[in-house]
Design a protein around this motif. Structure first.
Motif, PDB file in Angstrom:
ATOM      1  N   SER A 120       0.853  -1.190   0.000  1.00  0.00           N
ATOM      2  CA  SER A 120       0.000   0.000   0.000  1.00  0.00           C
ATOM      3  C   SER A 120       0.886   1.236   0.000  1.00  0.00           C
ATOM      4  O   SER A 120       1.465   1.600   1.017  1.00  0.00           O
ATOM      5  N   GLY A 121       0.990   1.847  -1.156  1.00  0.00           N
ATOM      6  CA  GLY A 121       1.805   3.042  -1.301  1.00  0.00           C
ATOM      7  C   GLY A 121       1.252   3.888  -2.429  1.00  0.00           C
ATOM      8  O   GLY A 121       0.058   4.202  -2.452  1.00  0.00           O
ATOM      9  N   ASN A 122       2.096   4.249  -3.385  1.00  0.00           N
ATOM     10  CA  ASN A 122       1.606   4.961  -4.558  1.00  0.00           C
ATOM     11  C   ASN A 122       0.664   4.099  -5.386  1.00  0.00           C
ATOM     12  O   ASN A 122      -0.094   4.603  -6.207  1.00  0.00           O
ATOM     13  N   ARG A 123       0.757   2.794  -5.188  1.00  0.00           N
ATOM     14  CA  ARG A 123      -0.139   1.831  -5.832  1.00  0.00           C
ATOM     15  C   ARG A 123      -0.447   0.745  -4.815  1.00  0.00           C
ATOM     16  O   ARG A 123       0.132   0.725  -3.726  1.00  0.00           O
ATOM     17  N   THR A 124      -1.329  -0.145  -5.168  1.00  0.00           N
ATOM     18  CA  THR A 124      -1.701  -1.241  -4.275  1.00  0.00           C
ATOM     19  C   THR A 124      -1.539  -2.562  -5.015  1.00  0.00           C
ATOM     20  O   THR A 124      -1.975  -2.703  -6.163  1.00  0.00           O
ATOM     21  N   GLY A 125      -0.909  -3.531  -4.368  1.00  0.00           N
ATOM     22  CA  GLY A 125      -0.710  -4.849  -4.961  1.00  0.00           C
ATOM     23  C   GLY A 125      -0.690  -5.901  -3.878  1.00  0.00           C
ATOM     24  O   GLY A 125      -0.688  -5.585  -2.683  1.00  0.00           O
ATOM     25  N   ALA A 126      -0.658  -7.169  -4.281  1.00  0.00           N
ATOM     26  CA  ALA A 126      -0.707  -8.255  -3.298  1.00  0.00           C
ATOM     27  C   ALA A 126       0.070  -9.468  -3.792  1.00  0.00           C
ATOM     28  O   ALA A 126       0.225  -9.694  -5.000  1.00  0.00           O
ATOM     29  N   GLY A 127       0.556 -10.254  -2.833  1.00  0.00           N
ATOM     30  CA  GLY A 127       1.194 -11.530  -3.098  1.00  0.00           C
ATOM     31  C   GLY A 127       0.759 -12.524  -2.037  1.00  0.00           C
ATOM     32  O   GLY A 127       0.387 -12.137  -0.921  1.00  0.00           O
ATOM     33  N   VAL A 128       0.796 -13.809  -2.380  1.00  0.00           N
ATOM     34  CA  VAL A 128       0.282 -14.850  -1.495  1.00  0.00           C
ATOM     35  C   VAL A 128       1.311 -15.965  -1.346  1.00  0.00           C
ATOM     36  O   VAL A 128       1.934 -16.390  -2.327  1.00  0.00           O
ATOM     37  N   ILE A 135      -5.848  -9.061  -7.619  1.00  0.00           N
ATOM     38  CA  ILE A 135      -7.257  -8.696  -7.510  1.00  0.00           C
ATOM     39  C   ILE A 135      -7.467  -7.194  -7.673  1.00  0.00           C
ATOM     40  O   ILE A 135      -8.579  -6.746  -7.959  1.00  0.00           O
ATOM     41  N   GLY A 136      -6.409  -6.416  -7.527  1.00  0.00           N
ATOM     42  CA  GLY A 136      -6.524  -4.979  -7.720  1.00  0.00           C
ATOM     43  C   GLY A 136      -6.888  -4.597  -9.142  1.00  0.00           C
ATOM     44  O   GLY A 136      -7.276  -3.446  -9.403  1.00  0.00           O
ATOM     45  N   ALA A 137      -6.750  -5.543 -10.070  1.00  0.00           N
ATOM     46  CA  ALA A 137      -7.137  -5.265 -11.457  1.00  0.00           C
ATOM     47  C   ALA A 137      -8.649  -5.144 -11.614  1.00  0.00           C
ATOM     48  O   ALA A 137      -9.128  -4.634 -12.635  1.00  0.00           O
ATOM     49  N   LEU A 138      -9.401  -5.634 -10.616  1.00  0.00           N
ATOM     50  CA  LEU A 138     -10.862  -5.503 -10.672  1.00  0.00           C
ATOM     51  C   LEU A 138     -11.259  -4.082 -10.270  1.00  0.00           C
ATOM     52  O   LEU A 138     -11.080  -3.682  -9.119  1.00  0.00           O
ATOM     53  N   PRO A 139     -11.823  -3.311 -11.182  1.00  0.00           N
ATOM     54  CA  PRO A 139     -12.186  -1.924 -10.829  1.00  0.00           C
ATOM     55  C   PRO A 139     -13.220  -1.847  -9.716  1.00  0.00           C
ATOM     56  O   PRO A 139     -13.282  -0.848  -8.991  1.00  0.00           O
ATOM     57  N   GLN A 140     -14.013  -2.920  -9.562  1.00  0.00           N
ATOM     58  CA  GLN A 140     -15.038  -2.914  -8.516  1.00  0.00           C
ATOM     59  C   GLN A 140     -14.436  -2.821  -7.122  1.00  0.00           C
ATOM     60  O   GLN A 140     -15.096  -2.361  -6.182  1.00  0.00           O
ATOM     61  N   LEU A 141     -13.197  -3.251  -6.953  1.00  0.00           N
ATOM     62  CA  LEU A 141     -12.549  -3.185  -5.642  1.00  0.00           C
ATOM     63  C   LEU A 141     -12.063  -1.779  -5.304  1.00  0.00           C
ATOM     64  O   LEU A 141     -11.889  -1.449  -4.136  1.00  0.00           O
ATOM     65  N   GLY A 142     -11.798  -0.983  -6.301  1.00  0.00           N
ATOM     66  CA  GLY A 142     -11.395   0.391  -6.057  1.00  0.00           C
ATOM     67  C   GLY A 142      -9.940   0.600  -5.697  1.00  0.00           C
ATOM     68  O   GLY A 142      -9.549   1.710  -5.325  1.00  0.00           O
ATOM     69  N   TRP A 143      -9.107  -0.462  -5.807  1.00  0.00           N
ATOM     70  CA  TRP A 143      -7.706  -0.305  -5.424  1.00  0.00           C
ATOM     71  C   TRP A 143      -6.952   0.679  -6.314  1.00  0.00           C
ATOM     72  O   TRP A 143      -6.095   1.422  -5.840  1.00  0.00           O
ATOM     73  N   GLU A 144      -7.247   0.684  -7.617  1.00  0.00           N
ATOM     74  CA  GLU A 144      -6.486   1.527  -8.532  1.00  0.00           C
ATOM     75  C   GLU A 144      -6.668   3.014  -8.225  1.00  0.00           C
ATOM     76  O   GLU A 144      -5.768   3.822  -8.470  1.00  0.00           O
ATOM     77  N   ASN A 145      -7.812   3.387  -7.695  1.00  0.00           N
ATOM     78  CA  ASN A 145      -8.085   4.797  -7.423  1.00  0.00           C
ATOM     79  C   ASN A 145      -8.157   5.114  -5.932  1.00  0.00           C
ATOM     80  O   ASN A 145      -8.555   6.225  -5.557  1.00  0.00           O
TER      81      ASN A 145
END
Length: 400
Positions: A222-230, A247-257
């Motif tokens: 969580s910084g200038n962008r949001t990403g995840a690893g498992v 999962i951040g690629a899903l616009p419904q989650l709102g991570w990109e914005n």
């Protein structure tokens, strides 16, 4: 971490020559982190003292191990010699190509960092130029250490993109279709592995960071962008196409914005605040800043809860620049995740201990792990262990 231990050849039977190779690998694993005496090596590996002594003698002859000063005597008699793995005999390289900084580190064969440097490229530089910058940084580090490219046994590369078979399939403008490994192969003979930076950060946190005792964890940047690893069962999950955790690629989650909630926020005194100022004002109790952080945390929590309910991790590690805000950010995040995890208690959500070093640590660790994987492959094959002055890409042809 990236080796699937259930498929570990050390647990499989075979011919006597194969058994000798596996015994050698077992001893190398045993002395990688600590110099031990022959009786200690025998106890850890399950070998007889005679067999352990024979294996160690062979490893010393091949250059993989060396005797070190014995411990101070604690009783009568001469203290026993100890033997250590010669992790410094070669180096591995970790490279982290980020949106603002390109970093590289040299590490020994255990992944312990020897030196590091970075460069800040232009935001408009194409991928090839960024890779060329990374090569220059590596060359500077090698020269400072008195080493050459031939002494680099493996390279791990972290990039903020979806990577499948070393090719970027989704990333920043100009990156899609770019083969990072091919761009580096003209400069280095060693194996080169390329991974998503959040995957490598997850690997690093499980290896040396906040999740060392967990067998399953989720990492969220969580910084200038949001990403995840498992990480599941001590293995980084890549998925069929390298897109696990995206999962951040899903616009419904709102991570990109999501970052918009922290930009240009009006504070109680009428000032307009940026992200760092919003966190600082929230920590000081400004109600408008607190609301902004709460909205931001609520958006990030949706994706985290989705990952928690999908993979059921023991722990969630949060990294990236926003973690510097501490509980000002993490407490509302925990509250929102707890509310969303309706079928199980929310796991502990803890800050990264590696912080901005997570992805570069993972890249160097991946490189060191690649050498270990090649040792496993050699032990599982039909060739004996090579001299340590023979690099891995020549093991299949020059081992003796």
């Amino acid at each position: 971490m990236l080796i699937r231990r259930e498929a570990n050849p050390l647990r499989q039977a075979g011919s006597q020559s194969r058994l000798r190779r596996l015994n050698s690998l077992a001893v190398i694993e045993t002395i990688r982190q600590e110099a031990l005496t022959i009786p200690m090596i025998a106890q850890v590996t399950g070998l007889s003292k005679t067999a352990a002594d024979s294996v160690v003698a062979n490893l010393v002859e091949l250059g993989w191990a060396e005797a070190v000063e014995p411990l101070a005597p604690t009783g009568a008699g001469r203290p026993a010699s100890r033997y250590r793995f010669r992790a410094e005999a070669a180096v591995v390289v970790g490279i982290d190509i980020g949106p603002h900084t390109t970093r590289a580190e040299l590490a020994d064969l255990n992944g312990e960092v020897l030196a590091g440097d970075s460069v800040s490229p232009s935001l408009t530089d194409p991928p090839g130029a960024l890779v060329a910058d990374a090569v220059q940084v590596v060359d500077r580090l090698l020269a400072a250490q008195g080493r050459t490219r031939a002494e680099v046994w493996s390279i791990g590369v972290a990039i903020p993109a979806v990577v499948y078979r070393d090719v970027v399939t989704r990333g920043a403008e100009g990156w899609e279709g770019f083969n990072v490994r091919a761009a580096l192969e003209s400069h280095f003979d060693c194996p080169i592995s390329v991974e998503n930076d959040s995957n490598l950060a997850a690997f690093a946190e499980a290896w040396q960071g906040s999740a060392t005792t967990a067998t399953s964890m989720t990492y969220v940047h969580s910084g200038n962008r949001t990403g995840a690893g498992v990480v599941l069962n001590n293995t980084v999950v890549r998925g069929a196409n390298g897109a696990a955790g995206e999962i951040g690629a899903l616009p419904q989650l709102g991570w990109e914005n999501a970052q918009e909630h922290l930009h240009d926020v009006e504070l109680l005194d009428g000032r307009r605040a940026n992200r760092a100022e919003v966190f600082a004002a929230a920590a000081a109790g400004d109600p408008l800043a607190v609301q902004a952080v709460d909205r931001f945390s609520g958006v990030i929590a949706i994706g985290i809860a989705a990952l928690v309910l999908a993979v059921d991790p023991e722990i969630v590690v949060v990294g990236g620049g926003n973690v510097r805000a501490g509980d000002t950010f993490l407490e509302p995040l925990r509250r929102h995740v707890e509310r969303l995890c309706t079928v199980r208690p929310a796991p502990p959500i803890v800050p990264s201990t590696l912080m901005e070093r997570a992805s570069i640590t993972g890249a160097a660790g991946l490189a060191a792990n690649t050498v270990l994987e090649q040792l496993y492959a050699l032990a599982d094959g039909d060739r004996p262990l090579a001299d340590m002055d023979v690099p891995p890409w020549q093991w299949t042809s020059e081992s003796r």
